[in-house]
Design an enzyme around this catalytic site. Sequence first.
Site, mmCIF file in Angstrom:
data_model
loop_
_atom_site.group_PDB
_atom_site.id
_atom_site.type_symbol
_atom_site.label_atom_id
_atom_site.label_comp_id
_atom_site.label_asym_id
_atom_site.label_seq_id
_atom_site.Cartn_x
_atom_site.Cartn_y
_atom_site.Cartn_z
ATOM 1 C CG HIS A 364 -1.824 0.582 1.104
ATOM 2 N ND1 HIS A 364 -2.795 0.842 0.548
ATOM 3 C CD2 HIS A 364 -2.378 1.879 1.502
ATOM 4 C CE1 HIS A 364 -3.777 2.340 0.256
ATOM 5 N NE2 HIS A 364 -3.398 2.699 1.292
ATOM 6 C CD GLU A 605 -10.541 -5.209 -4.736
ATOM 7 O OE1 GLU A 605 -9.313 -5.403 -5.199
ATOM 8 O OE2 GLU A 605 -11.679 -4.969 -3.840
ATOM 9 C CG ASP A 629 -6.685 -6.867 -4.013
ATOM 10 O OD1 ASP A 629 -5.137 -7.326 -2.934
ATOM 11 O OD2 ASP A 629 -6.836 -6.283 -3.598
ATOM 12 C CB CYS A 676 -9.046 2.017 -10.471
ATOM 13 S SG CYS A 676 -10.021 1.065 -9.742
#
Length: 764
Positions: A364, A605, A629, A676
Amino acid sequence: MMLDALRRIVQAVNTADDLQSALDIMVQRIAQVMGVEVCTVYLKDFETGRLVMMANQGFNPELVGVVSLAEDEGLVGVVARREEPLNLDNAEEHPNYFYLEGIGEELYHSFLGAPIIHQRRLHGVLVVQQKDSRRFDEDEEAFLVTMSAQLAGVIAHAKATGAIGGKNRQRDASRSAEFTGIAGAPGIAMGTAVLVIPEADLYAVPSRPCEDIEAEVAFFFQCLQAVREDITNIKNRLQDKLAKEERALFDVYLSMLDDRALGMEIESRIREGEWAQGALAQVVISHVRTFEGMEDAYLKERATDVKDLGRRVLAYLQTANTRDIEYPERTILVGEELTASIMAEVPREKLAGLVSVRGSSNSHVAILARAMGVPTIMGAVDLPFTQVEGANLVLDGYNGIVHYNPAKELYARFEAIYAEQQELSKGLETLRDKPSETLDGHRMPLWVNTGLMADVARSIDHGAEGVGLYRTEIPFLLRERFPSEEEQRVIYREQLQAFSPLPVTMRTLDIGGDKSLPYFPIDEENPFLGWRGIRVTLDHPEIFLVQVRAMLKASVGMDNLRVMLPMISNVPELEEALELIYRAHDELVDEGIKAKLPPIGVMVEVPSAVYQAREMARRVDFLSVGSNDLTQYLLAVDRNNSRVADLYHSLHPAILRALYEVANAAQAEGKPVGICGELAGDPGAAILLLAMGYDMLSMNASSLLKVKSVIRSHSLADAKKLLEKALEQESSADVKDLVREAMTAAGVDKMLQPSMGDQLRAKR
């Protein structure tokens, strides 16, 4: 028995003060356990390519560091070249036998060698030899192979640590070193290392010089006395509840904390010039390793006691020594595991780069770094991070290399490369107001991923046409509690106003996996397959409803909100989430708030969502693929694990086919589909996504103009031909080659991630 012996050897090696001591312990213990006359370690010199004898048991000790072999010389060279064990009962009969004069090797007939490999890189060869002419049995061979595998990481780390000073922590300003990690966010960063120190973590204390030795010694003993008082108070408080033997344990603790015991050792380190925290950590860790290496179970347990006492003293030292961090003009933040909140503490104008020992390019914090345009290196596992504070670092964020104290010539080359990249960025600025469309007029809107208000200006400056992903977890991560409904409304309103009238897609709270809230910890053995995303918020509707209400309130009067649901894996889950959103909307209507129901979408995802994309598209207004993911789950590669990071291939043929299937499913239901994930910001991948029929690409702001440049250089017809070929490929490398050829033919190959190694060689 062999397993116990292996464990004891590894523990002994871990207590060594430096690489040479570790190697000496290794050869001595292995020779003893295996009952052989000779044990030798050869380490590879990466500059010359030769295998140098660095330790031996049984040969002349004066030959250490003197004797060396090329990789095509001798039996050691065979082991190195083949990267597999070699077991011989008559070594001298092997065609590659190479006689080394002066070491007495002719006396030893039996030979067993195993390669020392760390992260797919050969670091050396471990050899045992015996006078008797016999073949080592399977157990002995297995033991040596296991030994070399266990010690490979220790040796690699010790070599890296030694490159910048070793256990004495005294840096040599004239020495340079390189440490390899994973490219987290592209770019070149040059600056000063600032170490992030976790609270009371002995293993993360940096080495720092002591400014006033007498004051530091007094300060240390003051903190030591405070801990002694704490232990005494605990002992007195439990006086009536503990047996005599149990109370005696506290006396043992107090004796350990005596000025003449640990205190004297630590004082000695401080007087050598080390600050109190560093001196404490070095002494305590040394004792902990000694106890851990003992065979007696009672003594082994004392390691925990010493560690606990060390942490208690360190906590006092850190609390009393709290001061505002002074960030240099070009700060390179270094830590064992950096987080978004840590990153946010550094003034943006001073943050030049990030280095994290743990994590991968899809952690992240790496995603946020890319969004902010901060060069980042993740998974630098061999970096002795506690020893680099204040050092001059250059980060090659393109190839994942940390250059410690680079030589002037190398530094100058990086400055030149940095200037070239800046020039390229300036050249792209002319595209800011030009449409994102192909040569044959096909429009491809480019949106941005955001999470901080700092992203807004950069996004608008780069010509973003909307927000494809606003990470609502960021405000949650930066607080010490859940933000209230009103606090969330204010934050969301700022985002919606900043981009109005452009659409802003807000993802509902996505925690779990690698995003844990400090006040809402999720401790799981396999967090990426556990309680995360929509699973958390459906189990806590009070959190979900408050967030959705805040979003809807924030959109009143602007109506540019879109809501997106993460980690949806089945239709019932989606329907449950939709019911909660409708309920929140109905509540606001009943309260007289004129909030419109926004478009609602699903993040695709997880693999199950790929194969139910059409069913989900019927129930929502749009689909958006979260490629990070999706790639992780389809390829079974933990995107935070640096050991398997090189298996994370976003252009893997299986990923391309899944992406194509989602696009077709959305089109069949007449619903828009975007992407995205990080793949959307890959200029090469953009051509393929365009051909698949994606309606929007959302990326970090720094990728916008590069992607626009590539889209404007291709026709939709050519992109479809490229996609057709790409879907027929069997590996991601083949797909990348196809894309590279297409971009070169279109004259936009400069948009590809550059290889700094090639550029540096070209400048020599």
